[in-house]
Write a protein that holds these residues in place. Structure first.
Motif, PDB file in Angstrom:
ATOM      1  N   LYS A 295       0.847  -1.210   0.000  1.00 17.51           N
ATOM      2  CA  LYS A 295       0.000   0.000   0.000  1.00 17.51           C
ATOM      3  C   LYS A 295       0.877   1.254   0.000  1.00 17.51           C
ATOM      4  N   ARG A 296       1.880   1.263   0.878  1.00 20.04           N
ATOM      5  CA  ARG A 296       2.810   2.405   0.954  1.00 20.04           C
ATOM      6  C   ARG A 296       3.450   2.678  -0.407  1.00 20.04           C
ATOM      7  N   LYS A 297       3.891   1.581  -1.050  1.00 19.07           N
ATOM      8  CA  LYS A 297       4.591   1.707  -2.327  1.00 19.07           C
ATOM      9  C   LYS A 297       3.638   2.280  -3.387  1.00 19.07           C
ATOM     10  N   GLU A 386      -1.165  18.031  14.396  1.00 24.77           N
ATOM     11  CA  GLU A 386      -0.261  16.950  14.819  1.00 24.77           C
ATOM     12  C   GLU A 386       0.453  16.377  13.589  1.00 24.77           C
ATOM     13  N   PRO A 387       1.612  15.738  13.806  1.00 21.17           N
ATOM     14  CA  PRO A 387       2.274  15.084  12.666  1.00 21.17           C
ATOM     15  C   PRO A 387       1.322  14.080  12.008  1.00 21.17           C
ATOM     16  N   PHE A 388       1.381  14.002  10.705  1.00 25.66           N
ATOM     17  CA  PHE A 388       0.485  13.115   9.953  1.00 25.66           C
ATOM     18  C   PHE A 388       1.325  12.399   8.899  1.00 25.66           C
ATOM     19  N   PRO A 389       1.220  11.088   8.788  1.00 18.66           N
ATOM     20  CA  PRO A 389       2.119  10.376   7.870  1.00 18.66           C
ATOM     21  C   PRO A 389       1.851  10.697   6.407  1.00 18.66           C
ATOM     22  N   GLY A 390       2.894  10.666   5.607  1.00 16.64           N
ATOM     23  CA  GLY A 390       2.774  10.940   4.166  1.00 16.64           C
ATOM     24  C   GLY A 390       1.711  10.070   3.497  1.00 16.64           C
ATOM     25  N   PRO A 391       1.692   8.749   3.756  1.00 19.20           N
ATOM     26  CA  PRO A 391       0.677   7.914   3.101  1.00 19.20           C
ATOM     27  C   PRO A 391      -0.725   8.085   3.709  1.00 19.20           C
ATOM     28  N   GLY A 392      -0.861   9.030   4.636  1.00 19.52           N
ATOM     29  CA  GLY A 392      -2.169   9.395   5.164  1.00 19.52           C
ATOM     30  C   GLY A 392      -2.890   8.235   5.832  1.00 19.52           C
ATOM     31  N   TRP A 430       0.949  13.974  21.458  1.00 15.43           N
ATOM     32  CA  TRP A 430       1.819  14.036  20.267  1.00 15.43           C
ATOM     33  C   TRP A 430       1.005  13.719  19.022  1.00 15.43           C
ATOM     34  N   GLN A 431       0.293  12.593  19.056  1.00 10.65           N
ATOM     35  CA  GLN A 431      -0.587  12.220  17.945  1.00 10.65           C
ATOM     36  C   GLN A 431      -1.802  11.502  18.510  1.00 10.65           C
ATOM     37  N   SER A 432      -2.961  11.739  17.895  1.00  8.01           N
ATOM     38  CA  SER A 432      -4.169  11.017  18.293  1.00  8.01           C
ATOM     39  C   SER A 432      -4.961  10.737  17.027  1.00  8.01           C
ATOM     40  N   THR A 506       4.480   0.468  17.143  1.00  8.07           N
ATOM     41  CA  THR A 506       4.841   1.744  16.526  1.00  8.07           C
ATOM     42  C   THR A 506       3.663   2.703  16.756  1.00  8.07           C
ATOM     43  N   ILE A 507       3.858   3.956  16.381  1.00 15.13           N
ATOM     44  CA  ILE A 507       2.759   4.911  16.581  1.00 15.13           C
ATOM     45  C   ILE A 507       1.642   4.604  15.588  1.00 15.13           C
ATOM     46  N   GLU A 508       2.004   4.454  14.324  1.00 13.40           N
ATOM     47  CA  GLU A 508       0.996   4.113  13.318  1.00 13.40           C
ATOM     48  C   GLU A 508       0.708   2.616  13.386  1.00 13.40           C
ATOM     49  N   LEU A 509      -0.417   2.209  12.768  1.00  8.85           N
ATOM     50  CA  LEU A 509      -0.786   0.787  12.833  1.00  8.85           C
ATOM     51  C   LEU A 509      -0.020  -0.047  11.810  1.00  8.85           C
TER      52      LEU A 509
HETATM   53  P1  XMP Z   1       5.888   4.978  13.648  1.00  9.12           P
HETATM   54  O1  XMP Z   1       4.573   4.434  13.195  1.00  9.12           O
HETATM   55  O2  XMP Z   1       7.055   4.410  12.893  1.00  9.12           O
HETATM   56  O3  XMP Z   1       5.862   6.518  13.289  1.00  9.12           O
HETATM   57  O4  XMP Z   1       6.070   4.879  15.138  1.00  9.12           O
HETATM   58  C1  XMP Z   1       6.790   7.478  13.748  1.00  9.12           C
HETATM   59  C2  XMP Z   1       6.384   8.835  13.210  1.00  9.12           C
HETATM   60  O5  XMP Z   1       6.523   8.846  11.782  1.00  9.12           O
HETATM   61  C3  XMP Z   1       5.267   9.063  11.164  1.00  9.12           C
HETATM   62  N1  XMP Z   1       5.211   8.148  10.017  1.00  9.12           N
HETATM   63  C4  XMP Z   1       5.390   8.538   8.743  1.00  9.12           C
HETATM   64  N2  XMP Z   1       5.601   9.769   8.225  1.00  9.12           N
HETATM   65  N3  XMP Z   1       5.665   8.841   6.057  1.00  9.12           N
HETATM   66  C5  XMP Z   1       5.723   9.905   6.902  1.00  9.12           C
HETATM   67  O6  XMP Z   1       5.892  11.038   6.431  1.00  9.12           O
HETATM   68  C6  XMP Z   1       5.469   7.570   6.504  1.00  9.12           C
HETATM   69  O7  XMP Z   1       5.413   6.620   5.734  1.00  9.12           O
HETATM   70  C7  XMP Z   1       5.313   7.422   7.911  1.00  9.12           C
HETATM   71  N4  XMP Z   1       5.106   6.349   8.737  1.00  9.12           N
HETATM   72  C8  XMP Z   1       5.042   6.826  10.009  1.00  9.12           C
HETATM   73  C9  XMP Z   1       4.220   8.761  12.220  1.00  9.12           C
HETATM   74  O8  XMP Z   1       3.005   9.466  12.005  1.00  9.12           O
HETATM   75  C10 XMP Z   1       4.924   9.179  13.489  1.00  9.12           C
HETATM   76  O9  XMP Z   1       4.849  10.579  13.683  1.00  9.12           O
END
Ligand code: XMP
Length: 510
Positions: A295-297, A386-392, A430-432, A506-509
């Motif tokens: 999915k990420r890819k 809050e920080p939000f991952p690139g793949p949303g 930090w994130q929710s 990890t923070i994300e699932l």
């Molecule tokens: P994890 O899940 O590894 O996340 O504990 C640590 C921090 O990184 C963010 N995160 C990402 N940010 N692209 C991003 O830009 C990604 O693929 C990605 N994966 C995790 C996450 O939200 C947390 O702040």
């Protein structure tokens, strides 16, 4: 340089970044420089003051990190911990190994013979120590201004040469009045004037961007996050519609955020914003895919494809803006190394996107970026995002990503975060977020059996995302949120709260 600069020479201390932050908090621009290149940089740049950091090594060991004190001639110096020991060692004093490392609070006893010293009359006599060696004898021309019960030279100074040394760490909050020590050094001893603020940063950057870009155009991808939004706002202020802002709407942002990006840039900033609605493309590409890395890819590759598809209209840009921040610059080890952060999120950049880079935020820490955003007129809920991952939401929806599952996740997430915000519980988090699990469970609603999907709520405290801990939210609040979610979000019949810390989770699932 149009402002004064304080260089913090890094000898590998764990608090070096903190010294830089404290100096900036006091209204002076500060940069960290590695001890290996400090001398040439100092010779060329002539900083207004220099602070020598702590470090893990012993000045008594052969090959220990050092600096050429001749280049520091005439520049005010404050040595902290290793920095103080190095001053003593190199300037004719004496340093000794202590039998066991001293770590923790100590009571500072200022010398009664020096009532006007850097460390005299502090509001608190508690200081934080963390060292193996210590100064036994100050160099000639220096006076000892404080000691502790175990450290005979806890501070020394030569006010005539504007050279000061402290064994304790004024930069950490464990030294309650440490800020006064830094303030006195910078303003009273080195006679600097505060000239660094969000406003002055903006003015300076606007000028620099204009000078660098000339009549050119800058491609600026906005993601809906703080860094890219602040960067875009700064570029727009500098060069108006020659900042070509691009927003790829992949449908995987939080509820309402895509609209907010459009409203903010088109409405408020009147920006040259190109919105590429690629939702169908992303959902088609993700159909049937459940493996997290796949999915990420796919998400990364589709970003690139969207840019490829609009190559002709984007190729007219001469520069590519990157949201690199100061911690990225420090981490990459060299202030000049260009680290392409977006590579983390997109599957490589198309070949034609090898334009010249422009990184207007590379001198800022995250909280400074937020302040600059506020000054540029970004709404508070954008600046505080809050920080939000690139793949949303792609990494928060386990299993297949479909429009319907995105809806369930967005609506649950909205309820969770608004309930926290309404109670002020979001502060310090930090994130929710709400994520969607890839199983079904049985429930009962009205008199009917349900067989639907569960939502998992996650809220963590963290300093830097490297480690994290679940937030201890009040049970009644979680109960209210769970009840709202199962009642208001079709397709969800159960709510879990994730208690796991990072590591091992990890923070994300995904
Ligand atoms: P994890 O899940 O590894 O996340 O504990 C640590 C921090 O990184 C963010 N995160 C990402 N940010 N692209 C991003 O830009 C990604 O693929 C990605 N994966 C995790 C996450 O939200 C947390 O702040």
């Amino acid at each position: 340089m149009t402002h004064q600069t304080v260089y913090v020479v890094d000898f590998g201390g764990q608090y070096t970044q903190l010294i830089v932050r404290r100096v900036r908090e006091l209204g002076l621009y500060s940069e960290m420089i590695p001890w290996t290149t400090a001398a040439e940089k100092i010779r060329a740049d002539k900083p207004s003051a220099v602070i020598l950091s702590g470090g893990p090594k012993s000045v008594l060991e052969p090959g220990a990190p050092t600096i050429d004190f001749d280049v520091l001639e005439g520049i005010p110096i404050l040595g902290i911990c290793y920095g103080q020991q190095l001053m003593a060692h190199r300037l004719g004093g004496q340093v000794e190994k202590v039998s066991h490392k001293e770590y923790g609070h100590r009571t500072l006893v200022p010398s009664s013979a020096t009532p006007h010293s850097l460390v005299a009359g502090l509001a608190s006599d508690q200081v934080w120590m963390s060292h193996g060696d210590q100064v036994l004898k100050a160099p000639d021309g220096f006076v000892v201004t404080a000691s502790t019960d175990s450290c005979p030279v806890a501070a020394f100074e030569n006010p005539k040469l504007v050279r000061y040394g402290v064994q304790f760490h004024p930069e950490v909050t464990h030294t309650p009045d440490g800020k006064t020590v830094l303030k006195r050094f910078l303003f009273d001893c080195a006679k600097l004037k505060a000239d660094w603020s969000s406003e002055s940063f903006i003015d300076e950057q606007v000028e620099l961007i204009r000078a660098k870009v000339g009549d050119g155009k800058v491609l600026c991808a906005v993601s809906g996050g703080v860094d890219s939004s602040v960067m875009a706002a700064l570029l727009i202020k500098a060069i108006g519609d020659r900042a070509v802002c691009v927003f790829v709407d992949h449908g995987l942002l939080r509820k309402g955020e895509a609209q907010q990006v459009k409203d903010m840039f088109l409405g408020h900033f009147k920006a040259n914003l190109k919105v590429f609605d690629a939702q169908d493309q992303f959902f088609d590409a993700l159909a049937g895919v459940t493996e997290p890395e796949c999915k990420r890819k796919i998400i990364g590759e589709n970003f690139v494809q969207v840019f490829e598809a609009h190559a002709t209209e984007l190729q007219e840009c001469d520069f590519l803006a990157q949201g690199t921040l100061y911690p990225d610059v420090i981490e990459s080890g060299s202030p000049t190394a260009a680290k392409i952060k977006t590579h983390h999120n997109v599957g490589g950049l198309p070949d034609w996107m090898t334009m010249k880079l422009i990184e207007p935020l590379r001198w800022l820490f995250k909280d400074e970026v937020r302040n600059v955003g506020r000054k540029l007129g970004l709404p508070e809920d954008m600046v505080d995002r809050e920080p939000f991952p690139g793949p949303g939401l792609g990494v928060r929806i386990l299993g297949e990503v479909t429009r319907d599952r995105v809806r369930m996740t967005q609506d649950s997430d909205w309820i969770f975060r608004s309930e926290l915000k309404a109670r002020g519980l979001n502060k310090g988090i930090w994130q929710s977020y709400a994520g969607l699990l890839d199983v079904k469970t049985v429930g009962v609603m009205g008199d009917e059996r349900t067989y639907e999907q569960p939502i998992v709520l996650r809220a963590v405290e963290s300093e830097d995302a490297m480690t994290a801990r679940a937030v201890n939210l009040p049970f009644e609040v979680l109960e209210t949120i769970a009840s709202r979610i199962v009642n208001e979000v079709d397709g969800v019949n159960r709510v879990f709260y994730d208690l796991t810390s990072k590591p091992p989770a990890t923070i994300e699932l995904e």
